[in-house]
Design a protein around this motif. Structure first.
Motif, mmCIF file in Angstrom:
data_model
loop_
_atom_site.group_PDB
_atom_site.id
_atom_site.type_symbol
_atom_site.label_atom_id
_atom_site.label_comp_id
_atom_site.label_asym_id
_atom_site.label_seq_id
_atom_site.Cartn_x
_atom_site.Cartn_y
_atom_site.Cartn_z
ATOM 1 N N SER A 75 31.287 31.227 51.762
ATOM 2 C CA SER A 75 32.276 30.713 52.708
ATOM 3 C C SER A 75 33.173 29.671 52.037
ATOM 4 O O SER A 75 32.743 28.956 51.126
ATOM 5 C CB SER A 75 31.566 30.064 53.900
ATOM 6 O OG SER A 75 32.530 29.477 54.764
ATOM 7 N N HIS A 77 34.118 27.228 53.738
ATOM 8 C CA HIS A 77 33.863 26.046 54.571
ATOM 9 C C HIS A 77 32.477 25.469 54.292
ATOM 10 O O HIS A 77 31.571 26.176 53.871
ATOM 11 C CB HIS A 77 33.973 26.437 56.049
ATOM 12 C CG HIS A 77 35.266 27.123 56.365
ATOM 13 N ND1 HIS A 77 36.451 26.439 56.517
ATOM 14 C CD2 HIS A 77 35.568 28.442 56.495
ATOM 15 C CE1 HIS A 77 37.430 27.303 56.753
ATOM 16 N NE2 HIS A 77 36.923 28.530 56.743
ATOM 17 N N ASP A 78 32.329 24.177 54.592
ATOM 18 C CA ASP A 78 31.057 23.484 54.328
ATOM 19 C C ASP A 78 29.940 23.966 55.239
ATOM 20 O O ASP A 78 28.859 24.328 54.796
ATOM 21 C CB ASP A 78 31.223 21.975 54.569
ATOM 22 C CG ASP A 78 32.036 21.318 53.476
ATOM 23 O OD1 ASP A 78 32.008 21.835 52.336
ATOM 24 O OD2 ASP A 78 32.697 20.304 53.766
ATOM 25 N N SER A 79 30.206 23.904 56.554
ATOM 26 C CA SER A 79 29.197 24.292 57.549
ATOM 27 C C SER A 79 29.903 24.277 58.898
ATOM 28 O O SER A 79 31.068 23.878 58.987
ATOM 29 C CB SER A 79 28.030 23.296 57.568
ATOM 30 O OG SER A 79 28.479 22.048 58.044
ATOM 31 N N TRP A 82 31.275 28.926 62.004
ATOM 32 C CA TRP A 82 31.847 30.005 61.200
ATOM 33 C C TRP A 82 30.881 31.174 61.228
ATOM 34 O O TRP A 82 30.202 31.468 60.236
ATOM 35 C CB TRP A 82 32.096 29.536 59.759
ATOM 36 C CG TRP A 82 33.032 28.377 59.677
ATOM 37 C CD1 TRP A 82 32.706 27.062 59.534
ATOM 38 C CD2 TRP A 82 34.461 28.430 59.792
ATOM 39 N NE1 TRP A 82 33.844 26.286 59.538
ATOM 40 C CE2 TRP A 82 34.932 27.103 59.702
ATOM 41 C CE3 TRP A 82 35.382 29.470 59.956
ATOM 42 C CZ2 TRP A 82 36.281 26.787 59.770
ATOM 43 C CZ3 TRP A 82 36.721 29.155 60.029
ATOM 44 C CH2 TRP A 82 37.167 27.825 59.938
ATOM 45 N N GLU A 85 29.301 33.594 58.332
ATOM 46 C CA GLU A 85 29.562 33.083 56.992
ATOM 47 C C GLU A 85 28.301 32.464 56.385
ATOM 48 O O GLU A 85 27.385 32.063 57.107
ATOM 49 C CB GLU A 85 30.639 32.004 57.061
ATOM 50 C CG GLU A 85 31.973 32.504 57.579
ATOM 51 C CD GLU A 85 32.954 32.777 56.464
ATOM 52 O OE1 GLU A 85 33.498 31.835 55.890
ATOM 53 O OE2 GLU A 85 33.146 33.960 56.158
ATOM 54 N N SER A 87 27.144 29.481 53.557
ATOM 55 C CA SER A 87 27.733 28.364 52.820
ATOM 56 C C SER A 87 27.209 28.265 51.389
ATOM 57 O O SER A 87 26.129 28.776 51.054
ATOM 58 C CB SER A 87 27.447 27.043 53.540
ATOM 59 O OG SER A 87 26.108 26.653 53.319
ATOM 60 N N ALA A 119 39.584 28.139 47.236
ATOM 61 C CA ALA A 119 38.734 27.329 48.127
ATOM 62 C C ALA A 119 37.263 27.721 47.969
ATOM 63 O O ALA A 119 36.365 26.866 47.976
ATOM 64 C CB ALA A 119 39.183 27.502 49.582
ATOM 65 N N LYS A 120 37.000 29.008 47.801
ATOM 66 C CA LYS A 120 35.617 29.470 47.621
ATOM 67 C C LYS A 120 35.059 29.026 46.267
ATOM 68 O O LYS A 120 33.908 28.606 46.169
ATOM 69 C CB LYS A 120 35.569 31.000 47.755
ATOM 70 C CG LYS A 120 35.831 31.465 49.180
ATOM 71 C CD LYS A 120 35.716 32.972 49.326
ATOM 72 C CE LYS A 120 35.773 33.338 50.823
ATOM 73 N NZ LYS A 120 35.409 34.740 51.057
ATOM 74 N N GLN A 123 34.054 25.496 46.580
ATOM 75 C CA GLN A 123 32.785 25.371 47.298
ATOM 76 C C GLN A 123 31.611 25.616 46.348
ATOM 77 O O GLN A 123 30.628 24.871 46.345
ATOM 78 C CB GLN A 123 32.724 26.361 48.471
ATOM 79 C CG GLN A 123 33.544 25.950 49.675
ATOM 80 C CD GLN A 123 32.973 24.725 50.385
ATOM 81 O OE1 GLN A 123 31.781 24.442 50.330
ATOM 82 N NE2 GLN A 123 33.827 23.989 51.052
#
Ligand code: PEP
Length: 258
Positions: A75, A77-79, A82, A85, A87, A119-120, A123
């Motif tokens: 993902s 995003h952090d958490s 979603w 997804e 993380s 962005a991925k 992460q």
């Protein structure tokens, strides 16, 4: 290629459940334990579906296998909210060393662009894992002779804003889309042309240390029978292997490329 530890990564795509995964990793470990070959000089990585990772972790850690593993996606995003997804923190907790980001199948079927791939990758880096950033042109771009500028634009976008230190530890996989799963392998010279251009661009943007540390893989219909010529090329540091990584003997043969 001799400056850097060669990396052979097997992308299983959406194949094998967690029980089948254990069988394949055991067979692979057996193949790699053949004392007639020095597998220690190659880094071997399997990239199974998410649902297999816990079982692979248990097997690899329990038996101290000389195989690393990673995930096929992460993902951006952090958490949070979603649904569906996974993380980077979750994958790191499962012992993943690598995360494939921006595979052409995700760029094509899930409309992932360079900003999302970037962005991925961030992460993955933030959670202490190494992104395997996939780039590569489709058939029309290749036929127009535009493979280098097309691929370099993907590299620029996907690595934007990363530090030289981060890029030095990174893996970029050059995978011409027309060669993925088609049996149509790029010639060693085709692979070298674009892999060298990727390293040159990284040198320009991030400096010498990043360019020398970066591992550039080739991917697209790699098999035991064609791997040697590709690996002879100075800017190819390994391969991202799809179909052929589902058979232990064949993938073992690829890891014995030298
Ligand atoms: C891949 O999925 O990254 C790939 C290179 O597939 P294949 O080896 O099957 O062409």
């Amino acid at each position: 290629a001799t400056l850097r530890t060669p990396l052979m990564a097997g992308n299983w795509k959406m194949h094998l459940n967690h029980q089948e995964a254990v069988v394949l990793v055991q067979k692979l470990a057996w193949t790699l334990s053949d004392k007639r070959h020095d597998f220690a000089k190659v880094e071997v990585v399997v990239v199974p579906p998410f649902t297999d990772l816990r079982s692979v972790q248990t097997l690899v850690e329990g038996d101290r296998l000389a195989v690393r593993y990673g995930a096929q996606d992460v993902s951006a995003h952090d958490s949070g909210a979603w649904t569906g997804e996974v993380s980077a923190g979750m994958l790191a907790k499962l012992g993943c060393s690598y995360v494939v980001v921006g595979h052409s199948e995700r760029r094509q079927h899930h409309h992932e662009d360079d900003a999302l791939v970037n962005a991925k990758a961030r992460q993955a880096l933030g959670a202490g894992m190494t992104p395997i950033v996939c780039v590569g042109e489709g058939l029309e771009v290749r036929q127009a002779g535009e493979q280098v500028p097309f691929t370099l634009a993907q590299v620029d976008g996907s690595l934007a804003g990363l530090t030289a230190e981060q890029v030095a530890g990174l893996v970029v996989a050059y995978e011409p889309v027309w060669a993925i799963g088609t049996g149509e392998v790029a010639t060693p010279d085709d692979a070298q042309e674009v892999c060298a251009a990727i390293r040159a661009r990284v040198r320009e943007v991030h400096g010498d240390a990043a360019a020398e540390g970066l591992r550039v893989l080739y991917g697209g219909s790699v098999k035991a029978a064609n791997v040697a010529g590709i690996m002879e090329k100075p800017d190819v540091d390994g391969c991202l292997v799809g179909g052929a990584s589902l058979q232990a003997e064949e993938f073992g043969g690829i890891c014995r490329f030298y």
